[in-house]
Design a protein around this motif. Structure first.
Motif, PDB file in Angstrom:
ATOM      1  N   ILE A 553       0.831  -1.205   0.000  1.00 24.20           N
ATOM      2  CA  ILE A 553       0.000   0.000   0.000  1.00 24.20           C
ATOM      3  C   ILE A 553       0.866   1.256   0.000  1.00 24.20           C
ATOM      4  O   ILE A 553       0.489   2.279  -0.592  1.00 24.20           O
ATOM      5  N   ASP A 554       2.026   1.179   0.661  1.00 22.49           N
ATOM      6  CA  ASP A 554       2.906   2.349   0.769  1.00 22.49           C
ATOM      7  C   ASP A 554       3.872   2.487  -0.405  1.00 22.49           C
ATOM      8  O   ASP A 554       4.757   3.360  -0.363  1.00 22.49           O
ATOM      9  N   THR A 555       3.743   1.649  -1.408  1.00 20.80           N
ATOM     10  CA  THR A 555       4.632   1.765  -2.567  1.00 20.80           C
ATOM     11  C   THR A 555       4.411   3.114  -3.243  1.00 20.80           C
ATOM     12  O   THR A 555       3.272   3.480  -3.556  1.00 20.80           O
ATOM     13  N   LYS A 563       1.186  10.853  -7.918  1.00 22.45           N
ATOM     14  CA  LYS A 563       1.101  11.009  -6.464  1.00 22.45           C
ATOM     15  C   LYS A 563       1.998   9.973  -5.797  1.00 22.45           C
ATOM     16  O   LYS A 563       1.776   8.771  -5.960  1.00 22.45           O
ATOM     17  N   LYS A 564       2.972  10.464  -5.052  1.00 18.46           N
ATOM     18  CA  LYS A 564       3.954   9.578  -4.456  1.00 18.46           C
ATOM     19  C   LYS A 564       3.345   8.724  -3.347  1.00 18.46           C
ATOM     20  O   LYS A 564       3.436   7.493  -3.374  1.00 18.46           O
ATOM     21  N   ASN A 565       2.727   9.356  -2.358  1.00 17.56           N
ATOM     22  CA  ASN A 565       2.143   8.637  -1.214  1.00 17.56           C
ATOM     23  C   ASN A 565       0.662   8.967  -1.152  1.00 17.56           C
ATOM     24  O   ASN A 565       0.274  10.147  -1.141  1.00 17.56           O
ATOM     25  N   PHE A 566      -0.153   7.938  -1.093  1.00 18.08           N
ATOM     26  CA  PHE A 566      -1.583   8.169  -1.160  1.00 18.08           C
ATOM     27  C   PHE A 566      -2.150   8.668   0.170  1.00 18.08           C
ATOM     28  O   PHE A 566      -3.110   9.450   0.184  1.00 18.08           O
ATOM     29  N   LEU A 567      -1.564   8.239   1.341  1.00 18.25           N
ATOM     30  CA  LEU A 567      -2.131   8.620   2.636  1.00 18.25           C
ATOM     31  C   LEU A 567      -2.044  10.123   2.871  1.00 18.25           C
ATOM     32  O   LEU A 567      -3.067  10.754   3.183  1.00 18.25           O
ATOM     33  N   PRO A 568      -0.858  10.768   2.743  1.00 18.85           N
ATOM     34  CA  PRO A 568      -0.852  12.229   2.905  1.00 18.85           C
ATOM     35  C   PRO A 568      -1.621  12.938   1.797  1.00 18.85           C
ATOM     36  O   PRO A 568      -2.159  14.028   2.014  1.00 18.85           O
ATOM     37  N   MET A 570      -4.408  11.856   0.591  1.00 16.58           N
ATOM     38  CA  MET A 570      -5.813  11.760   0.977  1.00 16.58           C
ATOM     39  C   MET A 570      -6.131  12.676   2.169  1.00 16.58           C
ATOM     40  O   MET A 570      -7.175  13.319   2.206  1.00 16.58           O
ATOM     41  N   LEU A 571      -5.194  12.751   3.139  1.00 17.92           N
ATOM     42  CA  LEU A 571      -5.451  13.532   4.352  1.00 17.92           C
ATOM     43  C   LEU A 571      -5.151  15.010   4.169  1.00 17.92           C
ATOM     44  O   LEU A 571      -5.920  15.861   4.620  1.00 17.92           O
ATOM     45  N   PHE A 572      -4.025  15.300   3.528  1.00 18.53           N
ATOM     46  CA  PHE A 572      -3.547  16.678   3.479  1.00 18.53           C
ATOM     47  C   PHE A 572      -3.457  17.237   2.057  1.00 18.53           C
ATOM     48  O   PHE A 572      -2.969  18.361   1.876  1.00 18.53           O
ATOM     49  N   GLN A 573      -3.859  16.462   1.047  1.00 14.98           N
ATOM     50  CA  GLN A 573      -3.721  16.868  -0.344  1.00 14.98           C
ATOM     51  C   GLN A 573      -2.272  17.209  -0.695  1.00 14.98           C
ATOM     52  O   GLN A 573      -1.994  18.105  -1.502  1.00 14.98           O
ATOM     53  N   ASN A 574      -1.355  16.518  -0.056  1.00  9.50           N
ATOM     54  CA  ASN A 574       0.078  16.718  -0.332  1.00  9.50           C
ATOM     55  C   ASN A 574       0.749  15.354  -0.376  1.00  9.50           C
ATOM     56  O   ASN A 574       1.261  14.859   0.638  1.00  9.50           O
ATOM     57  N   PRO A 575       0.767  14.694  -1.531  1.00  9.01           N
ATOM     58  CA  PRO A 575       1.306  13.326  -1.598  1.00  9.01           C
ATOM     59  C   PRO A 575       2.820  13.240  -1.473  1.00  9.01           C
ATOM     60  O   PRO A 575       3.368  12.143  -1.406  1.00  9.01           O
ATOM     61  N   ASN A 576       3.494  14.379  -1.431  1.00  8.85           N
ATOM     62  CA  ASN A 576       4.957  14.349  -1.345  1.00  8.85           C
ATOM     63  C   ASN A 576       5.460  14.214   0.085  1.00  8.85           C
ATOM     64  O   ASN A 576       6.665  14.072   0.310  1.00  8.85           O
TER      65      ASN A 576
END
Length: 867
Positions: A553-555, A563-568, A570-576
């Protein structure tokens, strides 16, 4: 979900308050001014007193996301071992990532023709080879068993395949019957064990459905506690600013003793050693006076004793010479002894002449004159003057005390800014919405409980119905064995077998028929559950247990190419932002704060806020005008200086100490008088008895008396001065004291002058340094506060253990409660299905020995042999 944003923004208000002090410490460590040229003035700032901010109100969570399977865990381990044997390959993380990345737009049939997808498909087939082989075997079983059963029935109806009601005579018939009976019994037992295993797994699912409710309730309570406890924790953080503020105000209120103490500590490294040397010289003066007095009194005693001893020895020597002039000494036999005694008369004389030693009275008088001025008292005044530095600083920093109200207003404004920042977000309303959301969610889940119970009941009934198919076959097998074994008669021929035995054979054949009917259905169920449950175990439960699933999931760029990371994202609109599910889970599993787990410092720059508020430069400006004048400090008065100079010129250095030591080290007489008298008596004993012998013994006695009356007192006078100090020790003390005495006094006065110069001319530099250090100590209290806030936000505020508990609870429910139980169910049911094949064979073979035959082999002698 706006309220979640407000909560996250609130939790970040403490940000990384410790980062600015850390940069400051790194700059200070690398500054070239950290090492001064004069090593004597090197000093590290005194440690800042640690502040006690207490403990952040902690939440105690109820959920214990841990599961111990108990006895059924043995079956779970057996299933895991079987699945490992079927699928020993490692989790295909890279393969899954490639499949997802190459098929983000959806999987289309024409896409499989691409070479890269064909390669992925082959890799997937290789990974699933074990499952595919087992599934193929199951499908073959499902297809062939009913076909074979149909052909078998048709064949038997045509009186083939054992359908002919005729039994051949064999010599080992009993042995074969016993073997088939034992084999069928063993197979039945194993099938029964498989049924029990499957039933235990079926019951385990139902029994743990209620535990699922417990997990849901405790997790919901923990989330509510998490939401309700966070505002109190944040309020506690903001309130503890008062602790640092009060400490700073207290330090400013006591600036005189504190800053004065720091200045005193800095100067005392130069001042105190110089005063200590002057004080030690005052002690040396007193010791010099005592030593001179001891030498003077001892010298007088020795000079008087020497004169008396000299006169006594001279008289005794003259008397002994007259005795040796007696005519009796001319006798040929006595003459040698008299001549020998006469040759030793010169030894009766003194060896140490103390009369020629110089007098120490002049030096003693000078020292006594010097001691009329109490140098110790003068030095103590210097100590007192120097130790009065804090009072001088306090008197000269009254302007700081007058500025305290203004400083207090500044610090109060900082506290108001912090509280205002914490209250500018609608925290309570957001948390109320969050709590209401949890309550609504819990109610919705509870509303599904009856349906879950009903569905579980239907599932339980269905599994029991499947197991009843096997139980029906087991019942036919067991009843057939019982009836056949009990009704079998060795004396009966195949055509005359009893009804009970025939019933047993028919029951076994009935079991064979139902085995053909149910076994392929059971295998179809087993194959389906095996493929689904086995892959869930290998592709979901195992990677979830070792956290390999998080790595997929963290790939980076897995969800979206941009989008590098989906969790940030999704939460912060900042995938970097370098935030992953795995890192968040680890932080929450260790019960750290949500601020640290979500890396909120990358989203909200609270450092700038703390730099503008807590690290207020106006407080430092108040102390910049500190001016301290220490010129009133006098370390050594002129009387003390004159006293030291007069002591250096007292004349103790002019005494010939070598002459004293030379005379002291000599013996009082040229020869030991006791030895001389003993030798004289011995020589007298060699003379004939008479007046000459008695006279010589009288002289020996007189010499002993001289030793007692004169020599012993003189030796005691040299050895014990005032009952303790020897004359030699007094001379050596004076010799050490007088050695380079003017140089020593000059060094003492130079050191005192240097210290006074430091106080009068360089005090301003010292004051600036110590004022700067004092300000740094005040700032250090705020640094402690910001560090404590940062550490509390990292580890104590909004501890996100409930989030990891939710993941762990889902793993326990999905994998331990359901998947493991389902896999154990098909494992037991599959064993039963496979064992039905040997059960069919053994039942068919054994039924031949129990059923009543239509025909039998008849021999010519008329006797049948079936034993």
């Amino acid at each position: 979900m706006l309220w979640t944003r407000w909560v996250l923004l609130l939790l970040c208000w403490g940000a990384a308050g410790g980062q600015r002090p850390q940069r400051q410490s790194e700059e200070g460590a690398s500054s070239p001014g950290a090492e001064r040229a004069d090593s004597r003035r090197q000093r590290s700032p005194p440690p800042v007193e640690p502040l006690d901010f207490g403990f952040v109100p902690a939440a105690v969570y109820d959920t214990h996301a841990y599961y111990e399977a108990g006895a059924i865990g043995i079956l779970f381990h057996m299933v895991h071992a079987f699945l490992y044997a079927v699928q020993p390959n490692f989790f295909p993380k890279d393969l899954i990532v490639q499949v997802i990345q190459q098929n983000m737009g959806g999987i289309k049939v024409e896409e499989w023709k691409k070479p890269e997808n064909v390669v992925l498909l082959l890799q997937w087939v290789y990974y699933e080879a074990g499952f595919l082989v087992c599934a193929a075997i199951g499908i073959i079983f499902v297809v062939l068993v009913p076909v074979f059963g149909m052909f078998f029935c048709v064949c038997r109806c045509c009186e083939n395949c054992g359908g002919e009601m005729h039994q051949r005579q064999r010599k080992n018939a009993d042995c074969q019957r016993g073997f088939f009976t034992a084999s069928l019994l063993a197979t039945t037992i194993f099938i029964t064990v498989g049924v029990l295993v499957a039933y235990a797994a079926n019951h385990n699912i139902s029994s743990h459905i209620k535990s699922t409710r417990r997990f849901i309730n405790t997790n919901m309570r923990d989330l509510k506690m998490f939401a309700n406890n966070t505002p109190a924790q944040i309020e506690y953080l903001t309130g503890q600013y008062t602790t640092a503020k009060n400490k700073v105000l207290s330090e400013l209120d006591n600036i005189g003793p504190l800053l004065g103490g720091r200045i005193h500590s800095q100067l005392e490294k130069e001042v105190v050693p110089s005063l200590d040397s002057a004080l030690r010289m005052a002690g040396a003066m007193r010791e010099t006076k005592e030593a001179l007095e001891s030498v003077s009194s001892s010298l007088q005693v020795l000079q008087e004793g020497t004169e008396k001893l000299k006169d006594s020895l001279a008289g005794e020597r003259a008397s002994l010479s007259n005795t040796l002039s007696d005519p009796a000494c001319t006798n040929g036999a006595v003459s040698p002894s008299c001549n020998a005694i006469r040759s030793t008369l010169f030894q009766l004389g003194i060896n140490a002449d103390f009369a020629k030693l110089p007098d120490v009275g002049h030096a003693l008088a000078n020292v006594q004159t010097v001691l009329k001025t109490d140098l110790s008292n003068v030095v103590q005044k210097g100590y007192s003057s120097f130790n009065d530095t804090p009072r001088l600083v306090k008197e000269q920093t009254r302007n700081i005390l007058s500025a305290l109200p203004r400083v207090k207003a500044m610090l109060d404004k900082i506290g108001a800014d912090i509280n205002g920042f914490a209250k500018m977000f609608p925290v309570e309303a957001s948390l109320v919405n969050f709590t209401a959301f949890l309550n609504d969610g819990q109610k919705k889940m509870e509303s599904y409980y009856p349906q879950m119970d009903q569905m579980d009941f239907y599932r339980w009934i269905g599994c029991v119905a499947v197991l009843c198919m096997v139980v029906l076959i087991l019942a036919f097998n067991i009843l057939g064995l019982l009836c056949g074994a009990c009704g079998y008669d060795k004396e009966a021929t195949p055509t005359t077998r009893g009804c009970l035995s025939n019933t047993g054979g028919n029951l076994l054949m009935a079991g064979v028929g139902f085995s053909f009917i149910f076994s392929w259905v059971l295998m179809a169920i087993v194959t389906t559950l095996f493929v689904v449950g086995g892959n869930l175990e290998k592709l979901m439960c195992e990677p979830l247990a070792n956290r390999q699933l998080f790595k997929i999931i963290d790939t980076p760029f897995l969800v979206h190419p941009a989008k590098k990371n989906f969790l940030p994202g999704m939460l912060f609109q900042n995938p970097n932002i370098d935030l992953t599910l795995g890192s968040m889970y680890r932080e929450c599993y260790e019960n750290n704060g949500l601020y640290h787990a979500l890396q909120l410092e990358t989203m909200f720059n609270v450092n700038s806020f703390l730099n503008r508020t807590v690290y207020n430069k106006d407080v430092a400006k108040v102390l910049e005008g500190v001016q301290v004048d220490l010129q009133d400090i006098t370390l050594l008065e002129q009387a003390g200086r004159d006293n030291l100079i007069n002591f250096a010129n007292s004349g103790i250095g002019l005494i010939d100490y070598d002459a004293y030591l030379a005379e002291v080290n000599r013996g009082v007489t040229l020869v030991d008088l006791l030895t001389f008298s003993t030798d004289l008596e011995a020589q007298a004993d060699q003379l004939p008895r008479g007046a000459l012998e008695n006279a010589l013994k009288g002289h020996a006695s007189s010499i002993r008396q001289i030793h007692r009356e004169h020599v012993i007192p003189m030796e005691q006078a040299m050895k014990y001065v005032r009952a303790r100090s020897t004359l030699s020790q007094s001379i050596k003390l004076l010799q050490r004291t007088s050695s380079d005495l003017p140089v020593k006094v000059t060094n003492i006065l130079s050191a005192i002058d240097a210290s006074e110069y430091l106080i009068t001319h360089n005090a301003s530099h010292v004051v600036k340094l110590e004022t700067k250090g004092y300000v740094e100590s005040l700032v250090g209290y705020f640094k402690q506060y910001t560090d404590w806030v940062h550490n509390s936000l990292t580890a104590e505020v909004a501890q996100c253990k409930p989030i990891s508990n939710i993941v762990d609870s889902m793993e326990i429910v999905a994998c331990s409660f359901i998947v493991d139980s389902v896999n154990t169910f098909w494992f037991g049911l599959g064993a039963c299905s496979i064992l039905l094949i040997p059960s069919i064979i053994f039942s068919i073979k054994l039924a031949k020995y129990y059923r009543r035959m239509d025909t039998e082999d008849v021999f010519e002698d008329g006797h049948d042999n079936w034993n």
